[in-house]
Design a protein around this motif. Sequence first.
Motif, PDB file in Angstrom:
ATOM      1  N   LYS A 126      -2.173   2.365  -5.526  1.00  0.00           N
ATOM      2  CA  LYS A 126      -2.056   3.268  -6.674  1.00  0.00           C
ATOM      3  C   LYS A 126      -0.598   3.538  -6.998  1.00  0.00           C
ATOM      4  N   ASP A 127       0.207   3.787  -5.974  1.00  0.00           N
ATOM      5  CA  ASP A 127       1.628   4.037  -6.192  1.00  0.00           C
ATOM      6  C   ASP A 127       2.344   2.769  -6.634  1.00  0.00           C
ATOM      7  N   LEU A 139      -0.775  -6.579   2.684  1.00  0.00           N
ATOM      8  CA  LEU A 139      -1.989  -5.770   2.649  1.00  0.00           C
ATOM      9  C   LEU A 139      -2.965  -6.268   3.716  1.00  0.00           C
ATOM     10  N   ALA A 166       0.852  -1.197   0.000  1.00  0.00           N
ATOM     11  CA  ALA A 166       0.000   0.000   0.000  1.00  0.00           C
ATOM     12  C   ALA A 166       0.892   1.254   0.000  1.00  0.00           C
ATOM     13  N   PRO A 167       0.424   2.325  -0.635  1.00  0.00           N
ATOM     14  CA  PRO A 167      -0.839   2.436  -1.383  1.00  0.00           C
ATOM     15  C   PRO A 167      -0.750   1.755  -2.746  1.00  0.00           C
ATOM     16  N   THR A 177      -7.364  -2.216   2.688  1.00  0.00           N
ATOM     17  CA  THR A 177      -6.464  -1.510   1.780  1.00  0.00           C
ATOM     18  C   THR A 177      -7.257  -0.851   0.652  1.00  0.00           C
ATOM     19  N   GLU A 178      -7.048   0.429   0.458  1.00  0.00           N
ATOM     20  CA  GLU A 178      -7.775   1.163  -0.575  1.00  0.00           C
ATOM     21  C   GLU A 178      -7.425   0.626  -1.960  1.00  0.00           C
TER      22      GLU A 178
END
Length: 233
Positions: A22-23, A51, A19-20, A55-56
């Motif tokens: 996206k990164d 995770l 996480a994150p 976790t988004e």
Amino acid sequence: MTIRARGRSFLALILSPEAPLKDWLAGLDNHMQRAAGFFNRQPVILDLGLLDEHTEGLAGFQQELRQRHIHLIGIEGADRHWQALQTWEWPIELQGGRPSGPVQLPEEEEKAPPLNPIKEPLIINRPVRSGQSIQNPDGDVIILGPVSSGAEIIAGGSIHVYGPLRGRAIAGVDGRPHARIYTTKMEAELLAIDGFYMVAEEMPAEPIGQAAQVYLEDEQLKIVLLQAAVIKN
């Protein structure tokens, strides 16, 4: 009627996202741009152990990997009952791989268990053409001919190519950082030893087109001219 059954062993890559997400995906895209086709036809095990269920972006993460043409053959390190994973498609559970399951850390310092001994080398007495994958996870691979662009050589030990190396060479896959890669003409798309890799764009100019060897030093791949290496040793 005789029923025949045969076993077949495959090498799989393990992806451990952090996480994150996206990164992490942005970093993955960067690697895939530099190593185009690296995941093509590669079986991948997804380890979600870093995770948690909150976790988004986890719910749509499998679809993100599919869009990048990453083929999952296994998922581990997570509870499939997590709410975020309810829409995921789970591959058949794999068991018996190497390594498998959690490792119990000793309370007192112990010597690391010895690696499985290197077995007989696999000798390929012909060119390795684009799209072919030559694998010997328990020993060296010796190619008596060229390795074309788009071909792949995977070895538990070292790789020796007596000809131009234009494809991917992945050595030391069973935790052997002292493995090496040798070729009489270095033109590789990707080089890797013990999980550390380098793509063509990152390779120094001097060894390209020359006889060279590759080794791992301080967790970085080094490519040197074969003649210079002989003099140094």
